[in-house]
Motif scaffolding. Structure first.
Motif, PDB file in Angstrom:
ATOM      1  N   LYS A  23     141.823 112.937  64.498  1.00 60.67           N
ATOM      2  CA  LYS A  23     141.927 114.072  65.428  1.00 60.67           C
ATOM      3  C   LYS A  23     143.104 114.987  65.119  1.00 60.67           C
ATOM      4  O   LYS A  23     142.964 116.217  65.114  1.00 60.67           O
ATOM      5  CB  LYS A  23     142.044 113.551  66.859  1.00 60.67           C
ATOM      6  CG  LYS A  23     142.295 114.652  67.872  1.00 60.67           C
ATOM      7  CD  LYS A  23     142.162 114.197  69.294  1.00 60.67           C
ATOM      8  CE  LYS A  23     143.289 113.303  69.725  1.00 60.67           C
ATOM      9  NZ  LYS A  23     143.178 112.967  71.159  1.00 60.67           N
ATOM     10  N   ASP A 104     148.630 115.055  70.060  1.00 62.94           N
ATOM     11  CA  ASP A 104     147.468 115.887  70.405  1.00 62.94           C
ATOM     12  C   ASP A 104     147.784 116.902  71.500  1.00 62.94           C
ATOM     13  O   ASP A 104     146.885 117.370  72.188  1.00 62.94           O
ATOM     14  CB  ASP A 104     146.266 115.001  70.784  1.00 62.94           C
ATOM     15  CG  ASP A 104     146.483 114.227  72.073  1.00 62.94           C
ATOM     16  OD1 ASP A 104     147.635 114.166  72.552  1.00 62.94           O
ATOM     17  OD2 ASP A 104     145.497 113.684  72.606  1.00 62.94           O
ATOM     18  N   ASN A 228     141.373 116.572  73.312  1.00 58.82           N
ATOM     19  CA  ASN A 228     140.598 115.340  73.177  1.00 58.82           C
ATOM     20  C   ASN A 228     139.194 115.617  72.664  1.00 58.82           C
ATOM     21  O   ASN A 228     138.547 114.739  72.120  1.00 58.82           O
ATOM     22  CB  ASN A 228     140.538 114.619  74.520  1.00 58.82           C
ATOM     23  CG  ASN A 228     141.938 114.275  75.014  1.00 58.82           C
ATOM     24  OD1 ASN A 228     142.681 113.586  74.332  1.00 58.82           O
ATOM     25  ND2 ASN A 228     142.303 114.797  76.163  1.00 58.82           N
TER      26      ASN A 228
HETATM   27 CA    CA Z   1     145.060 112.851  74.702  1.00 56.38          CA
END
Ligand code: CA
Ligand code: UD1
Length: 457
Positions: A23, A104, A228
């Motif tokens: 990610k 993130d 996310n």
């Molecule tokens: Ca997160």
């Protein structure tokens, strides 16, 4: 001076991205998500930046090769608490405070982090966490406060009751912890929760028990949102874009339709330059003052002087364009292109690794590759530098004052001497002396009465 160390948690796979790529390597404004977090951390001048990797660790570390980062390996992704535990051995020599950031949360601003550091130090707390209030808090850990307004706990969405889920104040995942307390707390985190994970926010309850926790609420929730899934990534991209464009407008750049343009973080644009709708300015773009960039242009890695006009639908990558030049519409400038002062590249021209001298013009439908073109040269429509023989690339030199007629081929290597003229339709495979006229055209013949003769057959 109290020491400051930064720890960035970036080991998770990011299941909700539904991707083969870790990610934190997904790009936001041309840089991986986690690079934005590292940039914000660097602005605080910490002693060290540690990054925890796990899923796709090699890929992440390869991306950061050459940057001053201490890597922490988390073998299995057992939760944010476990990620911090993995870093403990590497933090033994550090003193002062540890700033923990999520890899993130890329829109985090260093000004907000500095506020957190200041508040933590003034308040003398052992743990300070950053919260914000979200219009939609779904998925985040909620800040539960008591009647006295003091924080009681951080409860993850999946462990939260219906009442707790209505709380819109969330844990941003940014913490400042006294290193003297960290190991004691982190080693006590268990995994008795809905996800069977070691939750870092559990240290909040421990710090409360020991009388020292503060929650700093910041209203700029757009800077504190996590990524996310791909919708959140797209939203972050538009927040980033709006921020950058607003910064440039404040410095005197006009965006006719700010919402339609995309600009990388490092773009520099001079005063009174006008950017038309739907332009994409990628990394390493510097544009001078008083320029006009027409609609639908894509620019990347280029340096543009002042008073330059780039007309609609032009694509510029790896080029230097000096002042008063004009480009496009529909021009393509490839890496190694240098346009000198007041030169012109017009529609449907492609230029690669070539210099176009001051005041020279390539106005229509041409390919110029590996060429060195002097001053005040005119390149006629449909001129092609035949620079590639299938094995090697060769150079074309066109000296000052040359006039190249339309539909010509310059079969490289070839040199056209100063003030020479190439007649239209010429294929020049030999050097042309200074001041000469070169012509390779075959004589024109006329066959009389062709039309009448055709009718009889
Ligand atoms: Ca997160
Ligand atoms: C976390 C917080 C939540 C907070 C939210 C803010 C926990 C348990 N919850 O939730 O309170 O509101 O962030 O964005 O911490 N990571 C690791 N190793 C792991 C697990 C995660 O390094 O084993 C990293 C991830 O790569 C990510 C960060 O930690 O960069 C946060 O993890 P994530 O799973 O996204 O936590 P959230 O569910 O968002």
């Amino acid at each position: 001076m109290v020491g400051l160390t930064v720890l960035i948690l970036a080991a998770g796979q990011g299941t909700r991205m539904c991707s083969d790529r870790p990610k934190v390597l997904h790009e936001l404004a041309w840089s991986p998500i986690v690079q934005h977090v590292v940039n914000a951390a660097q602005r605080l001048n910490p002693e060290k930046i540690l990054v925890v990797t796990g899923y796709g660790a090699q890929q992440v570390q390869e991306y950061f090769a050459g940057q001053a980062i201490t890597w922490v390996h988390q073998e299995r992704q057992l939760g944010t608490g476990d990620a911090v535990r993995c870093a403990l051995p590497l933090l033994q020599d550090c003193t002062g405070d540890l700033l923990i950031l999520a890899g993130d949360v890329p829109l985090i601003r260093s000004e907000i982090l500095q506020l957190l550091v200041n508040a933590h130090r003034q308040g003398g707390e052992r743990l300070t966490l950053l919260s914000t209030t979200l219009p939609d808090p779904t998925g985040y850990g909620r800040i539960v406060r008591g009647a006295d307004g003091r924080v009681r706990a951080v409860v993850e969405e999946r462990d939260a009751s219906a009442v707790v889920r209505t709380i819109r104040e969330i844990n941003s995942g940014v913490y400042l912890v006294a290193l003297s307390c960290l190991a004691g707390w982190v080693n006590r985190i268990g995994n008795n929760n809905a996800q069977r994970e070691y939750y870092l926010p559990d240290i909040v309850a421990m710090a409360i028990g020991e009388g020292g926790v503060a929650v700093i609420h910041h209203e700029d929730y757009e800077s504190l949102g996590g990524i996310n899934d791909r919708s959140q990534l797209a939203r972050a991209e538009s927040v980033f874009r709006a921020r950058k464009v607003a910064e440039l407008m404040a410095k005197g750049v006009t965006f006719t339709d700010p919402g339609s343009c995309w600009v990388a973080a490092d773009a520099e644009i001079g005063r009174d330059t006008i950017i038309a709708p739907h332009c994409v300015l990628g990394p390493s773009v510097a544009i001078g003052a008083n320029c006009q960039i027409g609609p639908f242009c894509c620019l990347e890695k280029c340096q543009i002087g002042s008073d330059v006009h780039i007309e609609a639908f032009s694509h510029v990558n790896g080029a230097e364009i000096a002042g008063q030049s004009s480009v496009g519409p529909f021009a393509r400038l490839r890496p190694g292109t240098v346009l000198e002062q007041g030169s012109k590249v017009g529609n449907f021209c492609e230029i690669k690794k070539s210099r176009i001298g001051a005041g020279s013009k390539v106005s229509h439908l041409s390919y110029i590759g590996d060429a060195d073109i002097g001053r005040k040269v005119n390149i006629g429509a449909g001129t092609i530098t035949c620079n590639y023989d299938g094995v090697n690339k060769h150079k074309t030199v066109i000296e000052d004052g040359v006039f190249i007629g339309s539909d010509t081929q310059l079969i490289a290597p070839v040199r056209i001497g100063k003030n020479a003229v190439l007649a239209a339709g010429t294929s020049a495979s030999k050097d042309v002396p200074e001041g000469a006229l070169a012509i390779t055209r075959s004589p024109q013949k006329h066959i009389p009465d062709w039309h009448e003769r055709k009718k009889k057959t």
